[in-house]
Write a protein that holds these residues in place. Sequence first.
Motif, mmCIF file in Angstrom:
data_model
loop_
_atom_site.group_PDB
_atom_site.id
_atom_site.type_symbol
_atom_site.label_atom_id
_atom_site.label_comp_id
_atom_site.label_asym_id
_atom_site.label_seq_id
_atom_site.Cartn_x
_atom_site.Cartn_y
_atom_site.Cartn_z
ATOM 1 N N GLU A 175 -26.795 -9.258 -24.587
ATOM 2 C CA GLU A 175 -27.742 -9.788 -25.580
ATOM 3 C C GLU A 175 -27.012 -10.004 -26.896
ATOM 4 O O GLU A 175 -25.987 -9.404 -27.155
ATOM 5 C CB GLU A 175 -28.899 -8.805 -25.789
ATOM 6 C CG GLU A 175 -29.744 -8.571 -24.552
ATOM 7 C CD GLU A 175 -30.501 -9.808 -24.109
ATOM 8 O OE1 GLU A 175 -31.050 -10.512 -24.972
ATOM 9 O OE2 GLU A 175 -30.531 -10.075 -22.893
ATOM 10 N N GLY A 176 -27.580 -10.830 -27.764
ATOM 11 C CA GLY A 176 -27.014 -11.036 -29.082
ATOM 12 C C GLY A 176 -26.008 -12.168 -29.128
ATOM 13 O O GLY A 176 -25.849 -12.934 -28.175
ATOM 14 N N ALA A 177 -25.337 -12.250 -30.272
ATOM 15 C CA ALA A 177 -24.378 -13.337 -30.474
ATOM 16 C C ALA A 177 -23.346 -12.942 -31.523
ATOM 17 O O ALA A 177 -23.556 -12.026 -32.312
ATOM 18 C CB ALA A 177 -25.109 -14.604 -30.915
ATOM 19 N N PHE A 178 -22.258 -13.666 -31.516
ATOM 20 C CA PHE A 178 -21.162 -13.456 -32.458
ATOM 21 C C PHE A 178 -21.100 -14.621 -33.439
ATOM 22 O O PHE A 178 -21.406 -15.761 -33.088
ATOM 23 C CB PHE A 178 -19.818 -13.391 -31.720
ATOM 24 C CG PHE A 178 -19.662 -12.173 -30.874
ATOM 25 C CD1 PHE A 178 -19.031 -11.042 -31.376
ATOM 26 C CD2 PHE A 178 -20.133 -12.144 -29.575
ATOM 27 C CE1 PHE A 178 -18.882 -9.910 -30.599
ATOM 28 C CE2 PHE A 178 -19.993 -11.017 -28.789
ATOM 29 C CZ PHE A 178 -19.364 -9.899 -29.300
ATOM 30 N N VAL A 179 -20.672 -14.315 -34.639
ATOM 31 C CA VAL A 179 -20.267 -15.344 -35.599
ATOM 32 C C VAL A 179 -18.756 -15.214 -35.672
ATOM 33 O O VAL A 179 -18.231 -14.202 -36.137
ATOM 34 C CB VAL A 179 -20.888 -15.121 -37.000
ATOM 35 C CG1 VAL A 179 -20.374 -16.177 -37.970
ATOM 36 C CG2 VAL A 179 -22.404 -15.125 -36.936
ATOM 37 N N PHE A 180 -18.062 -16.211 -35.155
ATOM 38 C CA PHE A 180 -16.605 -16.233 -35.239
ATOM 39 C C PHE A 180 -16.215 -17.112 -36.420
ATOM 40 O O PHE A 180 -16.800 -18.175 -36.635
ATOM 41 C CB PHE A 180 -15.993 -16.771 -33.947
ATOM 42 C CG PHE A 180 -16.154 -15.843 -32.781
ATOM 43 C CD1 PHE A 180 -15.490 -14.621 -32.745
ATOM 44 C CD2 PHE A 180 -16.972 -16.171 -31.718
ATOM 45 C CE1 PHE A 180 -15.638 -13.754 -31.680
ATOM 46 C CE2 PHE A 180 -17.135 -15.313 -30.637
ATOM 47 C CZ PHE A 180 -16.460 -14.106 -30.616
ATOM 48 N N VAL A 181 -15.231 -16.647 -37.176
ATOM 49 C CA VAL A 181 -14.814 -17.355 -38.385
ATOM 50 C C VAL A 181 -13.418 -17.925 -38.183
ATOM 51 O O VAL A 181 -12.486 -17.200 -37.863
ATOM 52 C CB VAL A 181 -14.821 -16.414 -39.614
ATOM 53 C CG1 VAL A 181 -14.528 -17.206 -40.879
ATOM 54 C CG2 VAL A 181 -16.142 -15.669 -39.720
ATOM 55 N N THR A 203 -23.009 -17.081 -28.123
ATOM 56 C CA THR A 203 -23.823 -16.015 -27.541
ATOM 57 C C THR A 203 -22.981 -15.082 -26.671
ATOM 58 O O THR A 203 -21.988 -15.492 -26.071
ATOM 59 C CB THR A 203 -24.974 -16.574 -26.691
ATOM 60 O OG1 THR A 203 -24.430 -17.267 -25.572
ATOM 61 C CG2 THR A 203 -25.879 -17.495 -27.503
ATOM 62 N N SER A 204 -23.431 -13.846 -26.622
ATOM 63 C CA SER A 204 -22.770 -12.861 -25.765
ATOM 64 C C SER A 204 -22.866 -13.261 -24.305
ATOM 65 O O SER A 204 -21.920 -13.072 -23.541
ATOM 66 C CB SER A 204 -23.419 -11.484 -25.954
ATOM 67 O OG SER A 204 -23.207 -11.020 -27.253
ATOM 68 N N SER A 205 -24.008 -13.819 -23.930
ATOM 69 C CA SER A 205 -24.186 -14.211 -22.525
ATOM 70 C C SER A 205 -23.194 -15.307 -22.125
ATOM 71 O O SER A 205 -22.679 -15.292 -21.011
ATOM 72 C CB SER A 205 -25.624 -14.647 -22.254
ATOM 73 O OG SER A 205 -25.981 -15.742 -23.070
ATOM 74 N N GLU A 260 -30.489 -6.763 -36.636
ATOM 75 C CA GLU A 260 -31.719 -7.275 -37.243
ATOM 76 C C GLU A 260 -32.232 -6.353 -38.339
ATOM 77 O O GLU A 260 -32.863 -6.802 -39.286
ATOM 78 C CB GLU A 260 -32.799 -7.453 -36.180
ATOM 79 C CG GLU A 260 -32.777 -8.776 -35.458
ATOM 80 C CD GLU A 260 -33.129 -9.974 -36.349
ATOM 81 O OE1 GLU A 260 -33.890 -9.846 -37.335
ATOM 82 O OE2 GLU A 260 -32.632 -11.062 -36.044
ATOM 83 N N GLU A 261 -31.995 -5.059 -38.208
ATOM 84 C CA GLU A 261 -32.435 -4.083 -39.207
ATOM 85 C C GLU A 261 -31.930 -4.408 -40.603
ATOM 86 O O GLU A 261 -32.546 -4.035 -41.596
ATOM 87 C CB GLU A 261 -31.947 -2.681 -38.828
ATOM 88 C CG GLU A 261 -32.969 -1.854 -38.129
ATOM 89 C CD GLU A 261 -32.439 -0.455 -37.902
ATOM 90 O OE1 GLU A 261 -32.487 0.360 -38.837
ATOM 91 O OE2 GLU A 261 -31.978 -0.209 -36.781
ATOM 92 N N SER A 274 -24.247 -9.739 -33.976
ATOM 93 C CA SER A 274 -25.642 -9.382 -34.233
ATOM 94 C C SER A 274 -26.342 -9.164 -32.901
ATOM 95 O O SER A 274 -26.026 -9.818 -31.905
ATOM 96 C CB SER A 274 -26.354 -10.482 -35.007
ATOM 97 O OG SER A 274 -27.708 -10.111 -35.186
ATOM 98 N N ASP A 275 -27.316 -8.266 -32.922
ATOM 99 C CA ASP A 275 -28.050 -7.961 -31.700
ATOM 100 C C ASP A 275 -29.027 -9.063 -31.297
ATOM 101 O O ASP A 275 -29.594 -9.026 -30.222
ATOM 102 C CB ASP A 275 -28.761 -6.610 -31.810
ATOM 103 C CG ASP A 275 -29.674 -6.495 -33.015
ATOM 104 O OD1 ASP A 275 -29.587 -7.343 -33.934
ATOM 105 O OD2 ASP A 275 -30.480 -5.547 -33.050
#
Length: 123
Positions: free
Chosen positions: A15-21, A35-37, A59-60, A86-87
Motif C-alpha cells: 500500500e502507499g506510494a513513493f515520491v522520488f526526487v 505506487t508501492s504496488s 497521513e497523520e 507515504s502510506d
Amino acid sequence: MSAAAMDLIEIFDGEGAFVFVDRPVGGMPIFHVQTSSALRAGEPQVAGRADCGVMLATEELRQYPAQLNSMIQTIANDVTVSAAFSDTVEMAQYLATEARKVTYALYVSAAGQIMKDLGRHAG
C-alpha cells in the motif's frame, strides 16, 4: 531500489506510494510519484538513488501543518533527500504537488544521510 524502499513496501503490504526526487545538476528538482504496488510488481524505480534512505510521511502528518510544511520543504530542497514514502497514494501526490510549488533554494540538512545511515544499521 534501496533496501529502505523495499522494507517499506513489505511493511505496508504494497500500500502507499513513493515520491522520488530527481535532482539534475543545475536544474530544478523533478518529483515522481510511484505506487508501492507498481514497484512490488516489478516496475523499475523512476528516479532517486538506489543507495538512499527514505523519509516517511504518513497521513497523520496532515494533523500537524507546521511539520507537514517542513516535510514538503525538505523533500523539495534538501539535496540529501531523494525519496519519501507515504502510506497513501493521495498523500504522496499531495507532497509532490506541493513540493513543485516551493521556491527553489537548495540546502543540505543531512536528513537524507541520517535516513541512509539508519537503514544501513538496521539490516
